[in-house]
Design an enzyme around this catalytic site. Structure first.
Site, PDB file in Angstrom:
ATOM      1  N   CYS A  31       1.208  -1.322  -0.351  1.00 16.31           N
ATOM      2  CA  CYS A  31       0.197  -0.153   0.093  1.00 16.31           C
ATOM      3  C   CYS A  31       0.505   1.198   0.623  1.00 16.31           C
ATOM      4  O   CYS A  31       0.666   2.519  -0.397  1.00 16.31           O
ATOM      5  CB  CYS A  31      -1.183   0.081   0.867  1.00 16.31           C
ATOM      6  SG  CYS A  31      -0.352  -0.493   2.692  1.00 16.31           S
ATOM      7  N   HIS A  85      -3.004   0.189   7.321  1.00 13.09           N
ATOM      8  CA  HIS A  85      -2.906   0.533   5.875  1.00 13.09           C
ATOM      9  C   HIS A  85      -3.498   1.820   5.127  1.00 13.09           C
ATOM     10  O   HIS A  85      -3.678   2.440   6.179  1.00 13.09           O
ATOM     11  CB  HIS A  85      -4.138   0.057   5.289  1.00 13.09           C
ATOM     12  CG  HIS A  85      -4.698  -0.820   4.142  1.00 13.09           C
ATOM     13  ND1 HIS A  85      -3.787  -1.267   2.732  1.00 13.09           N
ATOM     14  CD2 HIS A  85      -6.202  -0.228   3.282  1.00 13.09           C
ATOM     15  CE1 HIS A  85      -4.049  -1.452   1.600  1.00 13.09           C
ATOM     16  NE2 HIS A  85      -5.396  -0.748   1.857  1.00 13.09           N
ATOM     17  N   HIS A  87      -5.905   1.153  -4.027  1.00  9.07           N
ATOM     18  CA  HIS A  87      -4.938   1.336  -2.676  1.00  9.07           C
ATOM     19  C   HIS A  87      -4.561  -0.548  -3.231  1.00  9.07           C
ATOM     20  O   HIS A  87      -4.969  -1.475  -4.470  1.00  9.07           O
ATOM     21  CB  HIS A  87      -6.290   0.747  -1.642  1.00  9.07           C
ATOM     22  CG  HIS A  87      -6.893  -0.131  -1.320  1.00  9.07           C
ATOM     23  ND1 HIS A  87      -6.770  -1.181  -0.550  1.00  9.07           N
ATOM     24  CD2 HIS A  87      -8.038  -0.855  -2.126  1.00  9.07           C
ATOM     25  CE1 HIS A  87      -8.314  -1.803  -0.368  1.00  9.07           C
ATOM     26  NE2 HIS A  87      -8.302  -1.550  -2.163  1.00  9.07           N
TER      27      HIS A  87
END
Length: 240
Positions: free
Chosen positions: A127, A195, A207
């Site tokens: 990510c 994240h 993402h």
């Protein structure tokens, strides 16, 4: 590839076997030459690393036009995703030789790749790696690379996102003010923020979720419930 270069590469691969051999092909302006290098990786049987000093010495002899390394005991020579990512970062062509089989292939940097469909490789294609690429390409903003090849969030003691988002120039904004390019920080099956996604408008995010291909996804209830904060880079506050 010229036979004399290939012979020199094979000779070096044989010398370094069973470790991965590595080196550089340099164009001197008059000829091309293979410069064997020392593999300084901590795990030389599976990875390679060329020291900056050796690379500088090679550059003094001419232009580096290819990075070479070997795949020991590889009956089928297939470049790994790690090879391809590292090639992308290097910005020049790579040559890979299998030893003792003697097969050879080349790969080139993948320029202007789509942001979606990228394979997951923790520490190299995850990510934060996607955010780094997006911000560099879309806004010419260079962020530091905090990706590491381990599941750092599992013990709950490390907090890489929380430790660095402010020092990287991000400022918190309200969800009601979310704009294109903002970063959505989340906790996914973890006790710490682990994240992050890029808001791309129309209630969608871009993402690279753990173990999956990078994707454009609706910013629905699942991700909203796990959102810690929305942040915007200081250089984008005046962006339209």
């Amino acid at each position: 590839m010229r036979q004399r270069l290939f012979n020199a590469i094979i000779k070096h691969a044989e010398k370094e076997y069973p470790n991965e051999a590595c080196g550089l092909i340099v164009d001197t302006g008059k000829t091309q030459k293979f410069i064997p290098c020392k593999n300084i990786s901590d795990n030389p049987k599976e990875h390679f690393q060329i020291s900056p000093d050796e690379q500088l010495k090679a550059e003094e002899q001419g232009e580096i036009i290819m990075i070479i390394h070997s795949h020991p005991d590889s009956p089928m020579l297939v470049p790994s995703e790690f090879d391809r990512i590292q090639c992308d970062y290097s910005g020049i062509e790579w040559g890979i030789v299998s030893f003792p089989e003697g097969d050879f292939c080349t790969i080139s940097p993948r320029c202007d790749r789509d942001y979606t469909g990228r394979q997951w490789l923790l520490g190299y294609a995850d990510c934060w790696s996607l955010i780094l690429d997006y911000y560099q390409r879309e806004y010419n903003i260079t962020l530091k690379n905090y990706s590491v090849p381990r599941e750092w969030w599992e013990n709950g003691k490390e907090n890489i996102y929380e430790d660095h988002w402010q020092t990287e120039g991000f400022i918190e904004v309200e969800l009601s003010d979310i704009k294109l390019g903002d970063i959505i920080m989340m906790r996914l099956n973890a006790n710490v923020t682990n994240h992050a996604a890029i808001y791309i408008g129309d209630n969608r995010l871009l993402h690279h979720a753990f173990g999956q291909l990078s994707s454009r996804t609706p910013y629905g209830k699942y991700y909203r419930d796990r959102t810690v904060r929305i942040v915007r880079h200081k250089e984008l506050f005046d962006a339209k």
